[in-house]
Scaffold this motif. Structure first.
Motif, mmCIF file in Angstrom:
data_model
loop_
_atom_site.group_PDB
_atom_site.id
_atom_site.type_symbol
_atom_site.label_atom_id
_atom_site.label_comp_id
_atom_site.label_asym_id
_atom_site.label_seq_id
_atom_site.Cartn_x
_atom_site.Cartn_y
_atom_site.Cartn_z
ATOM 1 N N GLY A 148 0.714 -1.262 -0.088
ATOM 2 C CA GLY A 148 0.049 0.031 0.284
ATOM 3 C C GLY A 148 0.708 1.098 0.019
ATOM 4 N N THR A 149 2.129 1.593 0.786
ATOM 5 C CA THR A 149 2.927 2.341 0.731
ATOM 6 C C THR A 149 3.513 2.378 -0.395
ATOM 7 O OG1 THR A 149 3.229 2.234 3.360
ATOM 8 C CG2 THR A 149 4.688 3.363 2.117
ATOM 9 N N SER A 150 4.161 1.494 -0.977
ATOM 10 C CA SER A 150 4.821 1.674 -2.176
ATOM 11 C C SER A 150 3.959 1.956 -3.476
ATOM 12 C CB SER A 150 5.370 0.284 -2.716
ATOM 13 O OG SER A 150 4.225 -0.720 -2.693
ATOM 14 N N ILE A 151 2.553 1.751 -3.627
ATOM 15 C CA ILE A 151 1.536 2.161 -4.324
ATOM 16 C C ILE A 151 1.252 3.567 -4.298
ATOM 17 C CG2 ILE A 151 -0.891 1.765 -5.162
ATOM 18 C CD1 ILE A 151 -0.990 -0.785 -4.547
ATOM 19 N N PRO A 306 -14.230 -5.474 -14.063
ATOM 20 C CA PRO A 306 -13.490 -5.773 -13.277
ATOM 21 C C PRO A 306 -13.195 -4.773 -11.957
ATOM 22 C CG PRO A 306 -12.326 -5.097 -15.263
ATOM 23 C CD PRO A 306 -13.837 -5.243 -15.431
ATOM 24 N N LEU A 307 -13.105 -5.440 -10.724
ATOM 25 C CA LEU A 307 -12.896 -4.418 -9.633
ATOM 26 C C LEU A 307 -11.816 -3.669 -9.540
ATOM 27 C CD1 LEU A 307 -14.450 -6.647 -6.905
ATOM 28 C CD2 LEU A 307 -15.608 -4.746 -7.885
ATOM 29 N N PRO A 308 -11.606 -2.522 -9.056
ATOM 30 C CA PRO A 308 -10.362 -1.758 -8.976
ATOM 31 C C PRO A 308 -9.666 -2.319 -7.716
ATOM 32 C CG PRO A 308 -12.438 -0.245 -8.318
ATOM 33 C CD PRO A 308 -12.802 -1.651 -8.889
ATOM 34 N N GLY A 309 -8.091 -1.903 -7.841
ATOM 35 C CA GLY A 309 -7.396 -2.324 -6.833
ATOM 36 C C GLY A 309 -6.902 -1.300 -6.044
ATOM 37 N N LEU A 310 -5.955 -1.001 -5.325
ATOM 38 C CA LEU A 310 -5.560 0.320 -4.710
ATOM 39 C C LEU A 310 -4.767 1.019 -5.769
ATOM 40 C CD1 LEU A 310 -3.721 -1.390 -1.409
ATOM 41 C CD2 LEU A 310 -6.003 -0.018 -1.416
ATOM 42 N N TYR A 311 -4.104 0.429 -6.581
ATOM 43 C CA TYR A 311 -3.560 1.117 -7.635
ATOM 44 C C TYR A 311 -4.793 1.910 -8.729
ATOM 45 C CZ TYR A 311 -0.223 2.946 -11.164
ATOM 46 O OH TYR A 311 0.440 3.696 -12.244
ATOM 47 N N SER A 315 -6.937 5.971 -10.802
ATOM 48 C CA SER A 315 -7.305 5.988 -12.200
ATOM 49 C C SER A 315 -8.823 6.419 -12.096
ATOM 50 C CB SER A 315 -6.948 4.923 -13.145
ATOM 51 O OG SER A 315 -5.484 4.719 -13.267
ATOM 52 N N VAL A 316 -9.529 5.442 -11.505
ATOM 53 C CA VAL A 316 -10.923 5.572 -11.389
ATOM 54 C C VAL A 316 -11.389 6.993 -10.859
ATOM 55 C CG1 VAL A 316 -13.145 4.693 -10.203
ATOM 56 C CG2 VAL A 316 -11.361 3.083 -11.119
ATOM 57 N N LEU A 317 -10.731 7.517 -9.803
ATOM 58 C CA LEU A 317 -10.997 8.650 -9.240
ATOM 59 C C LEU A 317 -10.670 9.836 -10.240
ATOM 60 C CD1 LEU A 317 -9.883 7.978 -5.762
ATOM 61 C CD2 LEU A 317 -12.058 8.259 -6.357
ATOM 62 N N THR A 318 -9.609 9.607 -10.866
ATOM 63 C CA THR A 318 -9.254 10.821 -11.930
ATOM 64 C C THR A 318 -10.095 11.107 -12.919
ATOM 65 O OG1 THR A 318 -6.771 10.151 -11.379
ATOM 66 C CG2 THR A 318 -7.323 11.498 -13.311
ATOM 67 N N SER A 325 -8.181 14.395 -7.312
ATOM 68 C CA SER A 325 -8.389 13.363 -6.376
ATOM 69 C C SER A 325 -7.367 12.220 -6.248
ATOM 70 C CB SER A 325 -9.854 12.895 -6.758
ATOM 71 O OG SER A 325 -9.761 12.216 -8.203
ATOM 72 N N ARG A 326 -6.646 12.095 -7.503
ATOM 73 C CA ARG A 326 -5.654 11.195 -7.399
ATOM 74 C C ARG A 326 -4.624 11.310 -6.550
ATOM 75 N NH1 ARG A 326 -3.385 8.071 -11.889
ATOM 76 N NH2 ARG A 326 -1.052 7.753 -11.823
ATOM 77 N N TYR A 327 -4.407 12.546 -6.191
ATOM 78 C CA TYR A 327 -3.091 12.632 -5.188
ATOM 79 C C TYR A 327 -3.815 12.598 -3.734
ATOM 80 C CZ TYR A 327 -0.122 13.894 -9.250
ATOM 81 O OH TYR A 327 0.214 13.683 -10.396
ATOM 82 N N LEU A 328 -5.015 12.936 -3.543
ATOM 83 C CA LEU A 328 -5.846 13.008 -2.328
ATOM 84 C C LEU A 328 -5.772 11.381 -2.089
ATOM 85 C CD1 LEU A 328 -8.623 15.351 -2.801
ATOM 86 C CD2 LEU A 328 -6.721 15.837 -1.105
ATOM 87 N N TRP A 329 -5.971 10.681 -2.808
ATOM 88 C CA TRP A 329 -6.173 9.238 -2.713
ATOM 89 C C TRP A 329 -4.551 8.794 -2.142
ATOM 90 C CZ3 TRP A 329 -9.004 5.126 -1.371
ATOM 91 C CH2 TRP A 329 -8.444 3.675 -1.942
ATOM 92 N N ALA A 330 -3.719 9.154 -2.754
ATOM 93 C CA ALA A 330 -2.274 8.521 -2.652
ATOM 94 C C ALA A 330 -2.022 9.088 -1.411
ATOM 95 C CB ALA A 330 -1.407 8.988 -3.930
#
Length: 495
Positions: A148-151, A306-311, A315-318, A325-330
């Motif tokens: 999760g941290t590396s993603i 297909p279900l999204p994963g953490l990574y 893209s889904v949020l963007t 939103s991409r950076y808020l998620w990260a």
């Protein structure tokens, strides 16, 4: 005759004094965190100032409800079921509050955390099995946290995933430095990280403009869509972590309550329970925000995607909410991964020294060795599985679910025991039955999750053999009585 009697009394007093001193040394020798925070004199009415002194352990505990594995379970439940599983999310937190309160109560009343109590009241072979399973659970949690941290690092800085997994080990060094500044500083750091998650994920929720009526309906209506059964089971299985029960029972000992009066112990139990409830309420709001966001931006009941994963979530949020939103998620994911890695480091210390005694004299050696036991295999698995983490995440959720009963069952038996808790503080019959019902539901749910996953295994026969051995052991420890040992003469439990 009188001289003989006096000599006998002196000998008895000498033996009692030696036993008392030995018990004191044992307690101080096993205590891994100094009781550095004085909570003051007993107050008969509720005090916000008093609550603040007890605040901290519950927020560190709540990190396990916000780790990357839980965030993935949240986003996938929202993606598959929309708002429909919000009620289950709430119930999972309520059940977690009851279980965590029992864990804190064990530490406050006995002055020993869960690993130490297991070592005292269970046989050596059973204790070793408990330790092995708990270390497996920590390794599984570490893999999720490291990946999760590396993603998060890849999303923010573009760092390759394999390199991010190596950089995540720096959290351990950070923890080693922070320990030198006291528990209050560490607790303050975690409150900052939790606040970061809350801000990031709630801003995203408001950006998505969710349907408030559907949120209320999903929270109050107990239904599970047919296609969301696995996600529903994952919510229950992923929230209560085995190592978190050990952690919480130890963290409460940072407050000076052990060997105090009954009134002081009751005060500590009250405030720790209240503080845990507040921490888990914030945890619920953060998890709810993630479910709500993906229910709004991804859920489509008539479309099989297909279900999204953490990574993939970034893209889904963007696509729906824009680049911000991409950076808020990260950033929220980075806070979740970093904080849960540090609590895993802390839990690892309690667990190994609780099961085997104070085997490390140097604090630095203790952190390095206890962390390496879980971190090194976690790093290897994380590096090799980082590009296929969605499938690995499902395996890890099953693993956590299978490890959980080996922490829950001893906790129930210890807190229900008059021998361990004393007459005044053992769980009363009403809460005993409620807590056991919750434990049985969790174990039953985990069994369903295991059976669902078992059908996907390439070697079904081997899976049934291993599963059979495991569930025989669970039944064995459920009916196994705890050892009857001499009560600690320093405890004042009113019995």
């Amino acid at each position: 005759m009188q001289r003989v009697t006096e000599t006998s009394l002196l000998l008895q007093n000498s033996i009692l004094n030696q036993y008392t001193q030995s018990a004191e040394q044992n307690i101080s020798g096993e205590r891994l965190i100094e009781a550095e925070i004085d909570t003051g004199e007993i107050e008969k009415i509720f005090s916000w100032r008093k609550l603040w002194k007890y605040t901290g352990p519950g927020f560190l505990m709540s990190i396990a409800y916000l780790d990357p594995g839980n965030l993935e379970a949240d986003l996938q439940s929202g993606a598959v079921a929309g708002y429909s599983l919000l009620w289950l999310l709430l119930i999972a937190h309520i059940a977690g509050q009851l279980i965590q309160s029992l864990s804190a109560r064990l530490g406050v009343v006995t002055g020993k955390h869960l690993a130490q109590s297991i070592r005292q009241y269970y046989s050596r072979p059973v204790t070793i099995v408990f330790w092995i399973i708990t270390e497996i659970a920590i390794i599984g949690a570490d893999i999720q946290e490291i990946v999760g941290t590396s993603i998060a690092l890849k999303i923010i800085f573009g760092i390759p995933l394999w390199m991010g997994t190596l950089l995540s080990a720096m959290d351990t060094i950070t923890f080693m430095l922070l320990q030198n500044y006291g528990m209050r500083k560490l607790e303050a750091l975690f409150m900052v990280l939790i606040s970061t998650m809350a801000i990031c994920f709630w801003v995203e929720m408001f950006m998505s403009s969710p349907d408030v009526g559907e949120i209320i309906k999903g929270t109050l209506t107990p239904i599970v869509p047919r296609n969301a059964f696995v996600e529903a089971v994952a919510i229950i299985g992923a929230f209560i972590m085995p190592h978190n029960l050990y952690l919480h029972s130890a963290l409460v000992m940072t407050r000076r309550t052990h060997n105090a009066s009954n009134a002081k112990i009751k005060e500590a139990n009250f405030y720790f329970s209240l503080e845990s409830g507040i921490a888990l309420f914030f945890s619920y709001l953060i998890n709810m925000a993630i479910v709500t966001v993906f229910a709004k931006v991804f859920y489509s009941p008539n479309e099989d995607k297909p279900l999204p994963g953490l990574y993939d979530a970034a893209s889904v949020l963007t696509k729906s909410l824009g680049d911000a939103s991409r950076y808020l998620w990260a950033l929220g994911l980075l806070a979740a991964g970093s904080s849960s890695t540090i609590t895993g480091t802390l839990a690892g210390q309690y667990i190994i020294e609780g099961f085997f005694g104070k085997i490390f004299k140097n604090p630095g050696h203790r952190v390095f060795i206890t962390r390496s036991i879980a971190l090194i295999p976690s790093m290897f698995v994380a590096v090799y599985s980082v590009n296929d983490f969605d499938n690995m995440g499902e395996i890890l959720n099953v693993l956590q679910s299978l490890c959980l009963p080996t922490a829950l069952i001893p906790l129930m038996k210890l807190t229900n025991s008059k021998l361990v808790m004393g007459k005044s503080f053992k769980t009363n019959n009403f809460w005993k039955y409620i807590s056991w019902i919750i434990v049985l539901i969790i174990i039953g749910t985990n069994l369903l999750l295991f059976l669902d996953y078992l059908n996907k295994m390439p070697n079904l026969f081997l899976g049934y053999i291993c599963g059979g051995i495991y569930f025989v052991f669970i039944i064995y420890i459920t009916f196994l009585p705890i050892k009857e040992e001499m009560r600690d003469p320093l405890k004042l439990n009113g019995d």
